[in-house]
Scaffold this active site. Sequence first.
Site, PDB file in Angstrom:
ATOM      1  N   SER A 144      -0.268 -12.569  29.364  1.00 63.00           N
ATOM      2  CA  SER A 144      -1.577 -13.396  29.186  1.00 63.00           C
ATOM      3  C   SER A 144      -1.751 -14.071  30.756  1.00 63.00           C
ATOM      4  O   SER A 144      -0.701 -14.322  31.425  1.00 63.00           O
ATOM      5  CB  SER A 144      -1.439 -14.507  28.099  1.00 63.00           C
ATOM      6  OG  SER A 144      -2.483 -15.374  28.470  1.00 63.00           O
ATOM      7  N   TYR A 157       3.263 -22.489  24.829  1.00 66.86           N
ATOM      8  CA  TYR A 157       2.796 -21.043  24.701  1.00 66.86           C
ATOM      9  C   TYR A 157       2.693 -20.666  26.281  1.00 66.86           C
ATOM     10  O   TYR A 157       3.282 -19.507  26.318  1.00 66.86           O
ATOM     11  CB  TYR A 157       1.545 -21.111  24.547  1.00 66.86           C
ATOM     12  CG  TYR A 157       0.435 -19.791  24.285  1.00 66.86           C
ATOM     13  CD1 TYR A 157       0.751 -18.897  23.280  1.00 66.86           C
ATOM     14  CD2 TYR A 157      -0.277 -19.588  25.205  1.00 66.86           C
ATOM     15  CE1 TYR A 157       0.130 -17.745  23.210  1.00 66.86           C
ATOM     16  CE2 TYR A 157      -0.880 -18.147  25.363  1.00 66.86           C
ATOM     17  CZ  TYR A 157      -0.710 -17.375  24.290  1.00 66.86           C
ATOM     18  OH  TYR A 157      -1.392 -16.178  24.465  1.00 66.86           O
TER      19      TYR A 157
END
Length: 251
Positions: A144, A157
């Site tokens: 990501s 995260y």
Amino acid sequence: MTIFPNEVGSPPRVLLLGGTSEIGLAILASLGLPADAEVILAGRDEQRLAAAGKELPGQVRTMAYDAVKTGAHQGFADAVFAAGPLDLVISAAGVLIPQEEVERDVRRAAEMVETNFTGHVTSLLAIAARMRAQGRGTIVVLSSVAAVRPRKANFVYGSAKAGLDAFARGLADSLHGTGVRVVLVRPGFVTGRMTAGMSPAPLATTAAQVGAATAAALRGGKAAVWIPAPLGGLALALRLVPRPLWRRVSR
């Protein structure tokens, strides 16, 4: 470049870890799998796995898999390969838990780190060893843009994704010359089930777009792909933002 080097021989076998992942399923849908391909959807919810399988080409079967049950991952990999060589694995297990929630309950933080990082490490080490032995195969890892520089709004995260990104790059280097390759996929904000209710970030994309770009990267022999492509330049700029300024602008 062909996605399945052995496609003239036996039908390709494909494994999706996180078998109900919207992005993972979109990648499968974009691959142009032959009708005799074997697709293995691995996850926790048998009903959702079965429903997802009905939308896919090829011969679909499901397997029980839980990213946080790391002690079972070697046995899981052994069971997959006991049925034959594996050509492609897409490592797509993941959860997105709000930062404020993981700060209230550290067990939720552990769940996110174990799902988004630790489970990938243990699963892919076991799978990579078997692929190395068979002398071929491809591993797709979903990273990501959050891995580039974790923001204070989601640093748990982001740190898990940063660890996964580093692991995938190291795994790729360790497999160089073995016939096994790793493709690192770095999407930005992806609108879908996981991000429902969140305001889209700049350069937002969709699962279908990530799927198409990943399939193109596999055919093009790329080792990494940013989705959308301009995100690569933005990621470089993010690394250069002075830390005091980053604290102010990263919500």
